[in-house]
Design a protein around this motif. Structure first.
Motif, PDB file in Angstrom:
ATOM      1  N   ALA A 125       0.890  -0.849   0.340  1.00  0.00           N
ATOM      2  CA  ALA A 125      -0.018  -0.171  -0.497  1.00  0.00           C
ATOM      3  C   ALA A 125       1.106   0.979  -0.284  1.00  0.00           C
ATOM      4  O   ALA A 125       0.983   2.740  -0.274  1.00  0.00           O
ATOM      5  CB  ALA A 125      -1.114   0.034   1.378  1.00  0.00           C
ATOM      6  N   ILE A 126       1.958   1.079   0.803  1.00  0.00           N
ATOM      7  CA  ILE A 126       2.547   2.645   1.126  1.00  0.00           C
ATOM      8  C   ILE A 126       3.384   2.486  -0.245  1.00  0.00           C
ATOM      9  O   ILE A 126       3.559   3.887  -0.942  1.00  0.00           O
ATOM     10  CB  ILE A 126       3.739   2.834   2.026  1.00  0.00           C
ATOM     11  CG1 ILE A 126       2.796   2.045   3.381  1.00  0.00           C
ATOM     12  CG2 ILE A 126       4.979   3.435   1.561  1.00  0.00           C
ATOM     13  CD1 ILE A 126       3.546   2.584   4.853  1.00  0.00           C
ATOM     14  N   LYS A 136       8.841   6.724  -0.355  1.00  0.00           N
ATOM     15  CA  LYS A 136       8.218   6.459   0.903  1.00  0.00           C
ATOM     16  C   LYS A 136       8.874   4.692   1.646  1.00  0.00           C
ATOM     17  O   LYS A 136       8.904   4.809   2.721  1.00  0.00           O
ATOM     18  CB  LYS A 136       6.841   6.213   0.837  1.00  0.00           C
ATOM     19  CG  LYS A 136       6.409   7.422   0.062  1.00  0.00           C
ATOM     20  CD  LYS A 136       4.488   7.710   0.791  1.00  0.00           C
ATOM     21  CE  LYS A 136       4.342   9.496   1.089  1.00  0.00           C
ATOM     22  NZ  LYS A 136       4.969  10.276   0.534  1.00  0.00           N
ATOM     23  N   ARG A 137       9.600   4.768   0.109  1.00  0.00           N
ATOM     24  CA  ARG A 137       9.694   3.310   0.478  1.00  0.00           C
ATOM     25  C   ARG A 137      11.220   3.034   1.233  1.00  0.00           C
ATOM     26  O   ARG A 137      11.119   2.361   1.501  1.00  0.00           O
ATOM     27  CB  ARG A 137       9.995   2.142  -0.759  1.00  0.00           C
ATOM     28  CG  ARG A 137       8.463   1.848  -1.515  1.00  0.00           C
ATOM     29  CD  ARG A 137       9.059   0.880  -2.877  1.00  0.00           C
ATOM     30  NE  ARG A 137       9.817   1.047  -3.484  1.00  0.00           N
ATOM     31  CZ  ARG A 137       9.410   1.531  -5.131  1.00  0.00           C
ATOM     32  NH1 ARG A 137       8.116   2.265  -5.347  1.00  0.00           N
ATOM     33  NH2 ARG A 137      10.428   2.270  -5.515  1.00  0.00           N
ATOM     34  N   GLN A 139      11.589   5.258   3.188  1.00  0.00           N
ATOM     35  CA  GLN A 139      11.346   5.712   4.452  1.00  0.00           C
ATOM     36  C   GLN A 139      11.079   4.514   5.577  1.00  0.00           C
ATOM     37  O   GLN A 139      11.384   3.985   6.675  1.00  0.00           O
ATOM     38  CB  GLN A 139      10.871   6.845   4.937  1.00  0.00           C
ATOM     39  CG  GLN A 139       9.802   7.062   6.251  1.00  0.00           C
ATOM     40  CD  GLN A 139      10.889   8.072   7.237  1.00  0.00           C
ATOM     41  OE1 GLN A 139      12.400   8.230   6.685  1.00  0.00           O
ATOM     42  NE2 GLN A 139      11.174   7.212   8.279  1.00  0.00           N
ATOM     43  N   TYR A 140      10.489   3.612   4.606  1.00  0.00           N
ATOM     44  CA  TYR A 140       9.893   2.843   5.355  1.00  0.00           C
ATOM     45  C   TYR A 140      10.993   1.427   6.473  1.00  0.00           C
ATOM     46  O   TYR A 140      11.174   0.903   7.422  1.00  0.00           O
ATOM     47  CB  TYR A 140       9.685   1.483   4.187  1.00  0.00           C
ATOM     48  CG  TYR A 140       8.301   0.318   4.601  1.00  0.00           C
ATOM     49  CD1 TYR A 140       7.213   0.811   5.118  1.00  0.00           C
ATOM     50  CD2 TYR A 140       9.291  -1.211   4.948  1.00  0.00           C
ATOM     51  CE1 TYR A 140       6.475  -0.566   5.623  1.00  0.00           C
ATOM     52  CE2 TYR A 140       8.462  -1.670   5.970  1.00  0.00           C
ATOM     53  CZ  TYR A 140       7.151  -2.054   5.574  1.00  0.00           C
ATOM     54  OH  TYR A 140       6.770  -3.318   6.572  1.00  0.00           O
ATOM     55  N   VAL A 141      12.362   1.250   4.829  1.00  0.00           N
ATOM     56  CA  VAL A 141      12.868   0.514   5.413  1.00  0.00           C
ATOM     57  C   VAL A 141      14.030   1.391   6.611  1.00  0.00           C
ATOM     58  O   VAL A 141      14.111   0.807   7.599  1.00  0.00           O
ATOM     59  CB  VAL A 141      13.618   0.111   4.231  1.00  0.00           C
ATOM     60  CG1 VAL A 141      15.347  -0.606   4.466  1.00  0.00           C
ATOM     61  CG2 VAL A 141      13.498  -0.280   3.458  1.00  0.00           C
ATOM     62  N   ARG A 142      14.056   2.602   6.706  1.00  0.00           N
ATOM     63  CA  ARG A 142      14.718   2.931   8.024  1.00  0.00           C
ATOM     64  C   ARG A 142      13.776   2.574   9.041  1.00  0.00           C
ATOM     65  O   ARG A 142      14.437   3.017  10.036  1.00  0.00           O
ATOM     66  CB  ARG A 142      14.420   4.777   7.720  1.00  0.00           C
ATOM     67  CG  ARG A 142      15.092   5.552   7.994  1.00  0.00           C
ATOM     68  CD  ARG A 142      15.366   7.070   8.453  1.00  0.00           C
ATOM     69  NE  ARG A 142      15.574   7.723   8.549  1.00  0.00           N
ATOM     70  CZ  ARG A 142      15.519   9.113   8.406  1.00  0.00           C
ATOM     71  NH1 ARG A 142      14.554   9.533   7.890  1.00  0.00           N
ATOM     72  NH2 ARG A 142      15.810   9.762   9.805  1.00  0.00           N
ATOM     73  N   SER A 143      12.408   3.296   8.907  1.00  0.00           N
ATOM     74  CA  SER A 143      11.834   3.175  10.369  1.00  0.00           C
ATOM     75  C   SER A 143      11.616   1.316  10.658  1.00  0.00           C
ATOM     76  O   SER A 143      11.797   1.672  11.270  1.00  0.00           O
ATOM     77  CB  SER A 143       9.960   2.488   9.874  1.00  0.00           C
ATOM     78  OG  SER A 143       9.566   4.500   9.408  1.00  0.00           O
ATOM     79  N   LEU A 144      11.696   0.404   9.622  1.00  0.00           N
ATOM     80  CA  LEU A 144      12.339  -0.680   9.796  1.00  0.00           C
ATOM     81  C   LEU A 144      13.241  -0.568  10.219  1.00  0.00           C
ATOM     82  O   LEU A 144      13.348  -1.722  11.971  1.00  0.00           O
ATOM     83  CB  LEU A 144      11.839  -1.567   8.877  1.00  0.00           C
ATOM     84  CG  LEU A 144      11.927  -2.931   9.279  1.00  0.00           C
ATOM     85  CD1 LEU A 144      10.477  -3.299   9.902  1.00  0.00           C
ATOM     86  CD2 LEU A 144      12.018  -3.831   7.557  1.00  0.00           C
ATOM     87  N   CYS A 145      13.785   0.102  10.483  1.00  0.00           N
ATOM     88  CA  CYS A 145      15.421  -0.382  11.283  1.00  0.00           C
ATOM     89  C   CYS A 145      15.411   0.744  12.390  1.00  0.00           C
ATOM     90  O   CYS A 145      16.722  -0.262  13.638  1.00  0.00           O
ATOM     91  CB  CYS A 145      16.822   0.228  10.132  1.00  0.00           C
ATOM     92  SG  CYS A 145      17.081  -0.604   8.731  1.00  0.00           S
ATOM     93  N   ASP A 168      15.584  -6.218  -3.311  1.00  0.00           N
ATOM     94  CA  ASP A 168      16.734  -5.290  -3.259  1.00  0.00           C
ATOM     95  C   ASP A 168      16.267  -3.955  -2.679  1.00  0.00           C
ATOM     96  O   ASP A 168      17.129  -3.447  -2.230  1.00  0.00           O
ATOM     97  CB  ASP A 168      16.562  -5.027  -4.815  1.00  0.00           C
ATOM     98  CG  ASP A 168      17.393  -3.783  -5.422  1.00  0.00           C
ATOM     99  OD1 ASP A 168      18.868  -4.104  -5.360  1.00  0.00           O
ATOM    100  OD2 ASP A 168      16.359  -2.740  -5.447  1.00  0.00           O
ATOM    101  N   GLU A 169      14.760  -4.320  -1.983  1.00  0.00           N
ATOM    102  CA  GLU A 169      14.180  -3.110  -1.733  1.00  0.00           C
ATOM    103  C   GLU A 169      14.694  -3.374   0.200  1.00  0.00           C
ATOM    104  O   GLU A 169      14.913  -2.174   0.556  1.00  0.00           O
ATOM    105  CB  GLU A 169      12.724  -2.887  -1.096  1.00  0.00           C
ATOM    106  CG  GLU A 169      11.806  -2.533  -2.745  1.00  0.00           C
ATOM    107  CD  GLU A 169      12.216  -1.684  -2.915  1.00  0.00           C
ATOM    108  OE1 GLU A 169      12.883   0.155  -2.478  1.00  0.00           O
ATOM    109  OE2 GLU A 169      11.916  -1.492  -4.054  1.00  0.00           O
TER     110      GLU A 169
END
Ligand SMILES: C[S@@+](CC[C@H](N)C(=O)[O-])C[C@H]1O[C@@H](n2cnc3c(N)ncnc32)[C@H](O)[C@@H]1O
Length: 214
Positions: A125-126, A136-137, A139-145, A168-169
Motif C-alpha cells: 500500500a505504501i 516512501k519505500r 523511509q519504510y526501510v529506515r523505520s523498520l531498522c 533489492d528493497e
C-alpha cells in the motif's frame, strides 16, 4: 516467471461478480496460516514482542494471540482501522493486544525494540502511493531498522513485488532467511506466484541507511 503486476491483471480478468471478496479472504487466511506456521516451526518464544505494521482489522493479531503470543502490538495510520481492530479485539476477548494509531513512516520513539515485525500488504500500500513512492519505500526501510531489534525477524507478504524486487528493497540492513511457499499458477505456459512471502533478519550492525538519512 510472471511478474506480480501481470498476475494482478490476470486476477482482475479472472474475477467474477461476488468472487473477488472470496479471493481476498482466502489470500488473508492463507497468509496468516503461513506466518503462524513459520513462527511455530522456528519455536519463536511466545513472549517475543511482535509488531503488526498496518494491522487493518487486527485479525492477524487475534490469531497470534490464539496461538499463545502474549506481547502483541498493532499499528495503523488509519484511525478507523484501529477502531475496527479494537472492536475485533473486544469481541474476541483479547484485551492484552496493544493497538495504536501510528504512521509507520514517522514512528514514535516508543515504537522500538521489537523481536518480530510483520507486514501483510502494508508495504504494498505504501509503495503504491503516487506521491514519491520511492522515497516512501526508503523511509519504510529506515523505520523498520529503527523499530526492529538487531537480528530480529521481519516477515513480509506482498502481492505486488517479486522476491528479487523485495531483496533489492531490503538489501541494506536485512538478510533473507527464507522464502515461504505460496500458491503457484500456470498461465500461457508460464508459471507465476500471486503472492511473495519472505522472512528477513535484521543485520547485527547498524545499517548505513540510518547514517545516510538521519
Ligand atoms: C492492504 S491493507 C492490509 C491490512 C492488514 N495488514 C491485513 O493483512 O489485512 C494496508 C494497511 O496499511 C495501512 N497503512 C498504509 N500506510 C500506512 C502507514 N504509513 N503507517 C501505518 N499504516 C499504514 C492501511 O491503513 C491499511 O490498513
Amino acid at each position: 516467471m510472471l511478474h506480480m503486476r501481470e498476475n494482478c491483471k490476470l486476477f482482475k480478468t479472472l474475477e467474477m461478480p461476488g468472487k473477488s471478496a472470496l479471493v481476498l479472504h482466502r489470500f488473508g487466511e492463507e497468509s496468516m496460516v503461513r506466518i503462524i506456521r513459520w513462527l511455530e516451526k522456528h519455536e519463536v518464544p511466545l513472549d517475543s514482542s511482535v509488531l503488526d505494521i498496518g494491522t487493518g482489522n487486527g485479525v492477524l493479531l487475534v490469531e497470534l494471540a490464539k496461538s499463545g503470543y502474549v506481547n502483541l502490538t498493532g499499528i495503523d495510520y488509519s484511525p478507523s482501522a484501529i477502531q475496527l481492530s479494537e472492536k475485533v479485539r473486544e469481541k474476541e476477548g483479547m484485551s492484552n493486544i496493544k493497538l495504536k494509531v501510528e504512521d509507520f513512516l514517522a514512528p514514535s520513539a516508543e515504537l522500538s525494540g521489537f523481536d518480530i515485525c510483520i507486514d501483510k500488504g502494508t508495504f504494498d500500500a505504501i509503495s503504491l502511493n503516487p506521491d514519491d513512492a520511492a522515497g516512501k519505500r526508503r523511509q519504510y526501510v529506515r523505520s523498520l531498522c529503527r523499530v526492529l531489534k538487531p537480528q530480529g525477524f521481519f516477515l513480509i507478504t506482498s502481492c505486488n513485488w517479486t522476491k528479487e524486487e523485495l531483496l533489492d528493497e531490503f538489501r541494506e540492513g536485512f538478510e533473507i532467511l527464507e522464502e515461504l511457499p505460496t500458491p503457484k499458477f500456470c498461465f500461457g505456459g508460464r508459471i507465476g506466484n500471486s503472492v511473495t512471502a519472505l522472512v528477513f533478519q535484521r543485520k547485527k550492525t547498524r545499517p548505513s541507511i540510518l547514517d545516510k538519512l538521519d
